[in-house]
Write a protein that holds these residues in place. Sequence first.
Motif, mmCIF file in Angstrom:
data_model
loop_
_atom_site.group_PDB
_atom_site.id
_atom_site.type_symbol
_atom_site.label_atom_id
_atom_site.label_comp_id
_atom_site.label_asym_id
_atom_site.label_seq_id
_atom_site.Cartn_x
_atom_site.Cartn_y
_atom_site.Cartn_z
ATOM 1 N N LEU A 120 0.837 -1.201 0.000
ATOM 2 C CA LEU A 120 0.000 0.000 0.000
ATOM 3 C C LEU A 120 0.876 1.258 0.000
ATOM 4 C CD1 LEU A 120 -3.025 1.115 0.514
ATOM 5 C CD2 LEU A 120 -2.254 1.361 2.871
ATOM 6 N N VAL A 121 1.933 1.201 0.781
ATOM 7 C CA VAL A 121 2.843 2.343 0.857
ATOM 8 C C VAL A 121 3.431 2.638 -0.522
ATOM 9 C CG1 VAL A 121 5.109 3.039 1.745
ATOM 10 C CG2 VAL A 121 3.373 2.139 3.321
ATOM 11 N N LYS A 122 3.838 1.571 -1.234
ATOM 12 C CA LYS A 122 4.395 1.771 -2.593
ATOM 13 C C LYS A 122 3.349 2.368 -3.521
ATOM 14 C CE LYS A 122 7.210 -2.378 -2.279
ATOM 15 N NZ LYS A 122 7.230 -3.769 -2.754
ATOM 16 N N GLU A 123 2.141 1.798 -3.426
ATOM 17 C CA GLU A 123 1.041 2.284 -4.283
ATOM 18 C C GLU A 123 0.797 3.773 -4.029
ATOM 19 O OE1 GLU A 123 -0.562 0.418 -6.466
ATOM 20 O OE2 GLU A 123 -2.284 1.699 -6.969
ATOM 21 N N CYS A 124 0.802 4.129 -2.753
ATOM 22 C CA CYS A 124 0.466 5.510 -2.401
ATOM 23 C C CYS A 124 1.565 6.486 -2.809
ATOM 24 C CB CYS A 124 0.146 5.619 -0.914
ATOM 25 S SG CYS A 124 -1.481 4.933 -0.553
ATOM 26 N N ALA A 125 2.794 6.010 -2.857
ATOM 27 C CA ALA A 125 3.883 6.870 -3.343
ATOM 28 C C ALA A 125 3.596 7.237 -4.798
ATOM 29 C CB ALA A 125 5.225 6.157 -3.203
ATOM 30 N N GLU A 126 3.117 6.252 -5.559
ATOM 31 C CA GLU A 126 2.795 6.515 -6.960
ATOM 32 C C GLU A 126 1.582 7.453 -7.070
ATOM 33 O OE1 GLU A 126 1.645 3.080 -9.217
ATOM 34 O OE2 GLU A 126 1.679 4.210 -11.112
ATOM 35 N N VAL A 127 0.573 7.185 -6.250
ATOM 36 C CA VAL A 127 -0.636 8.018 -6.256
ATOM 37 C C VAL A 127 -0.256 9.477 -5.991
ATOM 38 C CG1 VAL A 127 -2.759 8.513 -4.960
ATOM 39 C CG2 VAL A 127 -2.206 6.157 -5.581
ATOM 40 N N LYS A 128 0.612 9.650 -5.024
ATOM 41 C CA LYS A 128 1.037 11.009 -4.667
ATOM 42 C C LYS A 128 1.788 11.668 -5.816
ATOM 43 C CE LYS A 128 3.725 13.492 -1.285
ATOM 44 N NZ LYS A 128 4.737 13.366 -0.226
ATOM 45 N N SER A 129 2.653 10.883 -6.457
ATOM 46 C CA SER A 129 3.463 11.476 -7.538
ATOM 47 C C SER A 129 2.595 11.868 -8.737
ATOM 48 C CB SER A 129 4.563 10.507 -7.967
ATOM 49 O OG SER A 129 3.994 9.448 -8.729
ATOM 50 N N ALA B 279 -2.379 0.858 8.622
ATOM 51 C CA ALA B 279 -2.096 1.411 7.285
ATOM 52 C C ALA B 279 -1.956 2.932 7.344
ATOM 53 C CB ALA B 279 -3.216 1.014 6.321
ATOM 54 N N ILE B 280 -2.851 3.575 8.078
ATOM 55 C CA ILE B 280 -2.787 5.043 8.181
ATOM 56 C C ILE B 280 -1.447 5.466 8.781
ATOM 57 C CG2 ILE B 280 -3.808 7.120 9.210
ATOM 58 C CD1 ILE B 280 -6.441 5.478 9.515
ATOM 59 N N ARG B 281 -1.062 4.793 9.867
ATOM 60 C CA ARG B 281 0.203 5.183 10.521
ATOM 61 C C ARG B 281 1.395 5.013 9.588
ATOM 62 N NH1 ARG B 281 -2.356 2.958 15.326
ATOM 63 N NH2 ARG B 281 -1.371 0.947 14.933
ATOM 64 N N GLY C 142 -0.207 13.364 -8.439
ATOM 65 C CA GLY C 142 -0.977 14.552 -8.079
ATOM 66 C C GLY C 142 -2.436 14.264 -7.767
ATOM 67 N N ILE C 143 -2.733 13.001 -7.488
ATOM 68 C CA ILE C 143 -4.115 12.628 -7.164
ATOM 69 C C ILE C 143 -4.488 13.201 -5.795
ATOM 70 C CG2 ILE C 143 -5.561 10.598 -6.601
ATOM 71 C CD1 ILE C 143 -3.916 9.151 -8.857
ATOM 72 N N GLY C 144 -5.767 13.616 -5.677
ATOM 73 C CA GLY C 144 -6.224 14.307 -4.474
ATOM 74 C C GLY C 144 -6.048 13.547 -3.181
ATOM 75 N N GLY C 145 -6.136 12.239 -3.241
ATOM 76 C CA GLY C 145 -5.991 11.456 -2.029
ATOM 77 C C GLY C 145 -6.442 10.031 -2.230
ATOM 78 N N VAL C 146 -6.422 9.274 -1.129
ATOM 79 C CA VAL C 146 -6.896 7.887 -1.167
ATOM 80 C C VAL C 146 -7.970 7.707 -0.096
ATOM 81 C CG1 VAL C 146 -4.712 6.950 -2.029
ATOM 82 C CG2 VAL C 146 -5.076 7.113 0.448
ATOM 83 N N ILE C 147 -8.828 6.738 -0.300
ATOM 84 C CA ILE C 147 -9.751 6.341 0.766
ATOM 85 C C ILE C 147 -9.505 4.867 1.033
ATOM 86 C CG2 ILE C 147 -11.702 5.957 -0.856
ATOM 87 C CD1 ILE C 147 -13.522 6.881 1.558
ATOM 88 N N LEU C 148 -9.329 4.543 2.305
ATOM 89 C CA LEU C 148 -8.908 3.194 2.679
ATOM 90 C C LEU C 148 -10.077 2.336 3.139
ATOM 91 C CD1 LEU C 148 -5.703 4.019 4.770
ATOM 92 C CD2 LEU C 148 -5.863 3.495 2.311
ATOM 93 N N PHE C 149 -10.063 1.097 2.658
ATOM 94 C CA PHE C 149 -10.982 0.045 3.113
ATOM 95 C C PHE C 149 -10.123 -1.073 3.679
ATOM 96 C CE2 PHE C 149 -13.188 2.350 -0.178
ATOM 97 C CZ PHE C 149 -14.484 2.475 0.315
ATOM 98 N N GLY C 150 -10.587 -1.679 4.760
ATOM 99 C CA GLY C 150 -9.759 -2.690 5.411
ATOM 100 C C GLY C 150 -10.327 -4.089 5.317
ATOM 101 N N LEU C 151 -9.406 -5.061 5.155
ATOM 102 C CA LEU C 151 -9.783 -6.471 5.282
ATOM 103 C C LEU C 151 -9.103 -6.992 6.537
ATOM 104 C CD1 LEU C 151 -9.285 -5.949 1.926
ATOM 105 C CD2 LEU C 151 -10.295 -8.215 2.006
ATOM 106 N N HIS D 113 -9.532 6.114 13.740
ATOM 107 C CA HIS D 113 -8.903 6.521 12.470
ATOM 108 C C HIS D 113 -8.233 7.892 12.621
ATOM 109 C CE1 HIS D 113 -11.736 3.810 9.804
ATOM 110 N NE2 HIS D 113 -10.896 3.112 10.545
ATOM 111 N N ALA D 114 -8.942 8.801 13.278
ATOM 112 C CA ALA D 114 -8.379 10.149 13.462
ATOM 113 C C ALA D 114 -7.102 10.072 14.304
ATOM 114 C CB ALA D 114 -9.414 11.059 14.122
ATOM 115 N N ARG D 115 -7.154 9.241 15.332
ATOM 116 C CA ARG D 115 -5.987 9.100 16.214
ATOM 117 C C ARG D 115 -4.786 8.557 15.428
ATOM 118 N NH1 ARG D 115 -8.117 5.542 20.016
ATOM 119 N NH2 ARG D 115 -9.137 7.272 21.074
#
Length: 334
Positions: free
Chosen positions: A72-81, A113-115, A83-92, A165-167
């Motif tokens: 997920l961390v790798k994926e999000c690095a790409e998402v960030k690069s 995942a958030i941390r 310029g996508i507004g953000g991600v929304i996380l679903f958990g299994l 989640h906020a914490r």
Amino acid sequence: MGGRKRDTILVMPFPVHRLRRLRGSEILRNLVRETRLHPGQFILPLFVCPGEGVRREIGAMPGNYQLSVDELVKECAEVKSLGIGGVILFGLPESKDEMASGAYDDNGIVQRAIRALRKETPGLLIATDVCNCEYTSHGHCGFVKDGDVDNDTTLQWLARTAVSHARAGADIVAPSDMMDGRVWAIRKELDASGYEKTPILAYSAKFASVFYGPFREAAESAPQFGDRRSYQMDPANGREAMREIELDLQEGADMIMVKPAMPYLDLIRQARDRFDVPIAAYQVSGEYSMIVAAARNGWIDQERAMMESLTSIVRAGAAIVLTYFAKPAARLLG
Ligand code: PBG
């Protein structure tokens, strides 16, 4: 010549007016384009699962994966690069139970995942889906009592989940359960816990839709009995959707959502005209998978279908689009 006739001639639309003039070339079309897409308005839904090195493609949603935290961390690095507004996380979660305890566990899958993302991809907006259906053994969105989801008990779980989640560091919490009073319950608990700055994006007009089908494979959250029609909305009801939105705003929602998107463009437009808050729309799994499936059969051009569907959602009035096309669309927009 009588004045009347003259006027008629003067206002005669054709051949004076020719709307094709402004369609004559791409530079003209580009100049007068009314609706423009930007990667910053997309939010990519992502599914996080236990384990390490897991990147499991979701059969019904080609191009989407269940990802362990490291992936997920790798994926999000790409998402960030991109310029996508953000991600929304679903958990299994590792395991499910009657009480959805994985949802509000500070060490739950989404919280971990958030941390990790806070640390590894700072500056990436992290929203979280606040719901119980991925965490309950029966797959319903709350506490089941006498064969139905008990509203007020479920509110406590939702509020605890949102705070947890906020914490962990979520930027936005997004309740998708459709319980009555959830926005109020979440706002109250967030504020009491020192998270008065955390915004709520309410899935306000969320319909009991067949188009969630592929998602339930992705999130392993199909209800084991019955359906969600006692809490999600009847697709026939537009006025009721406006009431849902109005109530969520009164309860303290900062932003509202219409979901699914394309079958409900009329409601996105009505919401835009009535409420001066940011409006989000969720182009859901079935909307995505239909386009991809048709394209794979050679029946439709995937890129153009993607852009036309996203454009229609923004034209209808959505400022934010949750979409599984976020990456390819952002790449195309360059
Ligand atoms: C959780 C939730 C669902 C979706 C988003 N949040 C599934 C459902 O309500 O059954 C669907 C998203 C999609 O289809 O892409 N309640």
